[in-house]
Every structure is written in C-alpha cells, then in structure tokens.
Design a protein around this motif. Structure first.
Motif, PDB file in Angstrom:
ATOM      1  N   ALA A  86       0.365  -3.991  20.293  1.00 50.22           N
ATOM      2  CA  ALA A  86       1.058  -4.041  21.579  1.00 50.22           C
ATOM      3  C   ALA A  86       0.352  -4.974  22.562  1.00 50.22           C
ATOM      4  O   ALA A  86       0.981  -5.475  23.494  1.00 50.22           O
ATOM      5  CB  ALA A  86       1.170  -2.641  22.174  1.00 50.22           C
ATOM      6  N   TYR A  87      -0.934  -5.246  22.351  1.00 48.69           N
ATOM      7  CA  TYR A  87      -1.680  -6.089  23.280  1.00 48.69           C
ATOM      8  C   TYR A  87      -1.785  -7.543  22.813  1.00 48.69           C
ATOM      9  O   TYR A  87      -1.350  -8.461  23.487  1.00 48.69           O
ATOM     10  CB  TYR A  87      -3.075  -5.509  23.528  1.00 48.69           C
ATOM     11  CG  TYR A  87      -3.828  -6.266  24.596  1.00 48.69           C
ATOM     12  CD1 TYR A  87      -3.544  -6.058  25.938  1.00 48.69           C
ATOM     13  CD2 TYR A  87      -4.802  -7.192  24.257  1.00 48.69           C
ATOM     14  CE1 TYR A  87      -4.207  -6.764  26.925  1.00 48.69           C
ATOM     15  CE2 TYR A  87      -5.468  -7.907  25.234  1.00 48.69           C
ATOM     16  CZ  TYR A  87      -5.178  -7.690  26.561  1.00 48.69           C
ATOM     17  OH  TYR A  87      -5.843  -8.395  27.523  1.00 48.69           O
ATOM     18  N   CYS A  88      -2.360  -7.776  21.629  1.00 52.41           N
ATOM     19  CA  CYS A  88      -2.592  -9.164  21.185  1.00 52.41           C
ATOM     20  C   CYS A  88      -1.443  -9.738  20.365  1.00 52.41           C
ATOM     21  O   CYS A  88      -1.422 -10.920  20.069  1.00 52.41           O
ATOM     22  CB  CYS A  88      -3.911  -9.288  20.429  1.00 52.41           C
ATOM     23  SG  CYS A  88      -3.953  -8.517  18.800  1.00 52.41           S
ATOM     24  N   LYS A  89      -0.502  -8.885  19.990  1.00 53.54           N
ATOM     25  CA  LYS A  89       0.722  -9.294  19.294  1.00 53.54           C
ATOM     26  C   LYS A  89       0.506  -9.764  17.858  1.00 53.54           C
ATOM     27  O   LYS A  89       1.382 -10.393  17.283  1.00 53.54           O
ATOM     28  CB  LYS A  89       1.501 -10.374  20.075  1.00 53.54           C
ATOM     29  CG  LYS A  89       1.756 -10.021  21.526  1.00 53.54           C
ATOM     30  CD  LYS A  89       2.542  -8.754  21.683  1.00 53.54           C
ATOM     31  CE  LYS A  89       2.871  -8.517  23.157  1.00 53.54           C
ATOM     32  NZ  LYS A  89       3.262  -7.167  23.445  1.00 53.54           N
TER      33      LYS A  89
ATOM     34  N   ILE B 169       0.848  -1.186   0.000  1.00 50.54           N
ATOM     35  CA  ILE B 169       0.000   0.000   0.000  1.00 50.54           C
ATOM     36  C   ILE B 169       0.889   1.244   0.000  1.00 50.54           C
ATOM     37  O   ILE B 169       1.877   1.287   0.741  1.00 50.54           O
ATOM     38  CB  ILE B 169      -0.882   0.022   1.281  1.00 50.54           C
ATOM     39  CG1 ILE B 169      -1.665  -1.282   1.464  1.00 50.54           C
ATOM     40  CG2 ILE B 169      -1.793   1.246   1.315  1.00 50.54           C
ATOM     41  CD1 ILE B 169      -2.760  -1.531   0.490  1.00 50.54           C
ATOM     42  N   PRO B 170       0.550   2.294  -0.757  1.00 52.87           N
ATOM     43  CA  PRO B 170       1.298   3.546  -0.625  1.00 52.87           C
ATOM     44  C   PRO B 170       1.193   4.043   0.818  1.00 52.87           C
ATOM     45  O   PRO B 170       0.089   4.111   1.381  1.00 52.87           O
ATOM     46  CB  PRO B 170       0.592   4.499  -1.592  1.00 52.87           C
ATOM     47  CG  PRO B 170      -0.142   3.612  -2.549  1.00 52.87           C
ATOM     48  CD  PRO B 170      -0.518   2.388  -1.765  1.00 52.87           C
ATOM     49  N   ALA B 171       2.305   4.384   1.428  1.00 53.18           N
ATOM     50  CA  ALA B 171       2.328   4.772   2.849  1.00 53.18           C
ATOM     51  C   ALA B 171       1.340   5.897   3.187  1.00 53.18           C
ATOM     52  O   ALA B 171       0.668   5.820   4.221  1.00 53.18           O
ATOM     53  CB  ALA B 171       3.745   5.129   3.281  1.00 53.18           C
ATOM     54  N   PRO B 172       1.188   6.936   2.350  1.00 53.58           N
ATOM     55  CA  PRO B 172       0.238   8.000   2.701  1.00 53.58           C
ATOM     56  C   PRO B 172      -1.224   7.533   2.748  1.00 53.58           C
ATOM     57  O   PRO B 172      -2.076   8.209   3.319  1.00 53.58           O
ATOM     58  CB  PRO B 172       0.423   9.040   1.597  1.00 53.58           C
ATOM     59  CG  PRO B 172       1.754   8.757   0.999  1.00 53.58           C
ATOM     60  CD  PRO B 172       1.965   7.271   1.155  1.00 53.58           C
ATOM     61  N   ALA B 173      -1.524   6.385   2.176  1.00 54.40           N
ATOM     62  CA  ALA B 173      -2.898   5.867   2.134  1.00 54.40           C
ATOM     63  C   ALA B 173      -3.173   4.859   3.241  1.00 54.40           C
ATOM     64  O   ALA B 173      -4.187   4.166   3.220  1.00 54.40           O
ATOM     65  CB  ALA B 173      -3.158   5.224   0.778  1.00 54.40           C
ATOM     66  N   PHE B 174      -2.275   4.774   4.219  1.00 55.07           N
ATOM     67  CA  PHE B 174      -2.403   3.795   5.294  1.00 55.07           C
ATOM     68  C   PHE B 174      -2.421   4.527   6.637  1.00 55.07           C
ATOM     69  O   PHE B 174      -1.478   5.232   6.979  1.00 55.07           O
ATOM     70  CB  PHE B 174      -1.224   2.816   5.241  1.00 55.07           C
ATOM     71  CG  PHE B 174      -1.310   1.702   6.243  1.00 55.07           C
ATOM     72  CD1 PHE B 174      -2.226   0.674   6.082  1.00 55.07           C
ATOM     73  CD2 PHE B 174      -0.474   1.679   7.344  1.00 55.07           C
ATOM     74  CE1 PHE B 174      -2.301  -0.359   6.995  1.00 55.07           C
ATOM     75  CE2 PHE B 174      -0.541   0.647   8.266  1.00 55.07           C
ATOM     76  CZ  PHE B 174      -1.459  -0.370   8.085  1.00 55.07           C
ATOM     77  N   GLU B 175      -3.526   4.390   7.363  1.00 54.28           N
ATOM     78  CA  GLU B 175      -3.690   5.062   8.655  1.00 54.28           C
ATOM     79  C   GLU B 175      -3.802   4.022   9.761  1.00 54.28           C
ATOM     80  O   GLU B 175      -4.451   2.989   9.581  1.00 54.28           O
ATOM     81  CB  GLU B 175      -4.954   5.919   8.643  1.00 54.28           C
ATOM     82  CG  GLU B 175      -4.986   6.957   7.538  1.00 54.28           C
ATOM     83  CD  GLU B 175      -6.369   7.557   7.345  1.00 54.28           C
ATOM     84  OE1 GLU B 175      -7.243   7.413   8.236  1.00 54.28           O
ATOM     85  OE2 GLU B 175      -6.588   8.166   6.280  1.00 54.28           O
ATOM     86  N   VAL B 176      -3.187   4.310  10.900  1.00 55.12           N
ATOM     87  CA  VAL B 176      -3.205   3.404  12.047  1.00 55.12           C
ATOM     88  C   VAL B 176      -3.648   4.168  13.280  1.00 55.12           C
ATOM     89  O   VAL B 176      -3.176   5.272  13.551  1.00 55.12           O
ATOM     90  CB  VAL B 176      -1.800   2.806  12.308  1.00 55.12           C
ATOM     91  CG1 VAL B 176      -1.821   1.889  13.514  1.00 55.12           C
ATOM     92  CG2 VAL B 176      -1.289   2.071  11.091  1.00 55.12           C
ATOM     93  N   GLU B 177      -4.555   3.557  14.029  1.00 59.69           N
ATOM     94  CA  GLU B 177      -5.008   4.115  15.298  1.00 59.69           C
ATOM     95  C   GLU B 177      -4.848   3.035  16.354  1.00 59.69           C
ATOM     96  O   GLU B 177      -5.390   1.936  16.206  1.00 59.69           O
ATOM     97  CB  GLU B 177      -6.475   4.525  15.179  1.00 59.69           C
ATOM     98  CG  GLU B 177      -7.065   5.083  16.440  1.00 59.69           C
ATOM     99  CD  GLU B 177      -8.552   5.362  16.278  1.00 59.69           C
ATOM    100  OE1 GLU B 177      -9.310   4.963  17.189  1.00 59.69           O
ATOM    101  OE2 GLU B 177      -8.943   5.937  15.252  1.00 59.69           O
ATOM    102  N   GLY B 178      -4.103   3.310  17.396  1.00 56.60           N
ATOM    103  CA  GLY B 178      -3.868   2.333  18.451  1.00 56.60           C
ATOM    104  C   GLY B 178      -2.384   2.095  18.629  1.00 56.60           C
ATOM    105  O   GLY B 178      -1.558   2.510  17.809  1.00 56.60           O
ATOM    106  N   GLU B 179      -2.048   1.420  19.711  1.00 56.95           N
ATOM    107  CA  GLU B 179      -0.650   1.219  20.066  1.00 56.95           C
ATOM    108  C   GLU B 179      -0.052   0.005  19.368  1.00 56.95           C
ATOM    109  O   GLU B 179      -0.552  -1.108  19.486  1.00 56.95           O
ATOM    110  CB  GLU B 179      -0.522   1.033  21.577  1.00 56.95           C
ATOM    111  CG  GLU B 179       0.901   0.978  22.062  1.00 56.95           C
ATOM    112  CD  GLU B 179       1.015   0.784  23.562  1.00 56.95           C
ATOM    113  OE1 GLU B 179       2.144   0.527  24.014  1.00 56.95           O
ATOM    114  OE2 GLU B 179       0.003   0.860  24.274  1.00 56.95           O
ATOM    115  N   THR B 180       1.037   0.264  18.635  1.00 59.97           N
ATOM    116  CA  THR B 180       1.777  -0.819  17.992  1.00 59.97           C
ATOM    117  C   THR B 180       3.190  -0.843  18.558  1.00 59.97           C
ATOM    118  O   THR B 180       3.632   0.121  19.184  1.00 59.97           O
ATOM    119  CB  THR B 180       1.841  -0.657  16.463  1.00 59.97           C
ATOM    120  OG1 THR B 180       2.612   0.488  16.132  1.00 59.97           O
ATOM    121  CG2 THR B 180       0.456  -0.566  15.858  1.00 59.97           C
TER     122      THR B 180
END
Length: 154
Positions: free
Chosen positions: A77-80, A50-61
């Motif tokens: 970070a929680y379920c691995k 995926i082009p990086a600008p088109a990928f959004e992440v919400e939550g702790e990694t």
C-alpha cells in the motif's frame, strides 16, 4: 523435498510488508504476456507458485493491476511493489514474486508462458515454453519435474 532450506523471509522495497514462505514452491515461471510486461516494467514477470496455506503476509497490501476475481494482484500500500497474486486455482495457490526474497539469486524459471508475446531477444532460461499458459493437464507433470530438477537456494 527437504533441500529447500525453509522458511524464507521476504519484504517489499520499503519493508512495510513482510512475507514468510514455509513450503517449497511447486514451480517457477516466467510470464511474457503484455500485462506482466506492463506490471513489471520489464520483459516478463517471475513467479514462484506457493501453496496458499504456506504463505504469510504481515502489513498493508492493496489490489492493483488487473482487478480480476481469479487473479488478484496484491501490492504494498505504501511503495506499490507488486508482491504476489492471490486467487490462483480457486485460492489454492499464491503466485509470489521471488524478487521480494532476501536472496533471489537462485531463482530460475522452469516454465515460460505467453512466448507469443515475448519481446525480441529475451531469454528467461526456462526449460519449457508455452504459447500461452500450460494446459491444466500439463501442470502435474511440470510440477513433478520441477520438484526433481528445479533450482534450489544456496
């Protein structure tokens, strides 16, 4: 391409990390290397580039797997769960694990890599196979072909 029905939503197993994809993938790949086998506990890893600008992440990694500058494996970070690999091609792309999608039933690898390390009798369904990763000069041709021929959702 307008037939991708974007955006897509995705999440890890526990749902604490949510992802959103707003652009079509450039290619779908299966990697049979021993590292991917160990990271997935399966015969290969499945990836949508995926082009990086088109990928959004919400939550702790957090970083997991191999700690390399050119490919940073990100996990919940929680379920691995292994969610994606950042840093691809100098940070231009993200290799997203499509099994995190709400519906991944349509995903078929177009290219398979490291077939020299493939487990016996494993069939990925990929149209193109490479002993290692495809040579850099081959990617434009593969990406163009995937845009025409690659599997689509729904």
């Amino acid at each position: 391409m307008t037939d991708w029905k974007l955006p897509w939503s995705a999440s890890c197993l526990c749902g604490r990390v949510k992802m959103r994809i707003t652009a079509a993938p450039l290619i779908a790949m299966a990697c049979h290397c021993r590292g991917c086998q160990k990271l997935t506990s399966g015969p290969y890893s499945l990836t949508l580039m995926i082009p990086a600008p088109a990928f959004e992440v919400e939550g702790e990694t957090e970083i997991g797997g191999l700690h390399r500058e050119q490919s940073v494996h990100r996990f919940c970070a929680y379920c691995k769960n292994w969610l994606y690999t950042a840093g691809v091609a100098g940070g231009q792309f993200v290799n997203f694990r499509p099994t995190m999608l709400q519906d991944a039933s349509w995903v078929v690898p177009y290219v398979e890599s490291y077939v020299t390390e493939k487990l016996p009798d494993v069939v990925s369904g990929a149209k193109h196979s490479f002993d290692q990763f495809p040579p850099p000069e081959k990617y434009p041709e593969l990406i163009e072909a995937y845009a025409r021929e690659g599997a689509r959702p729904g």
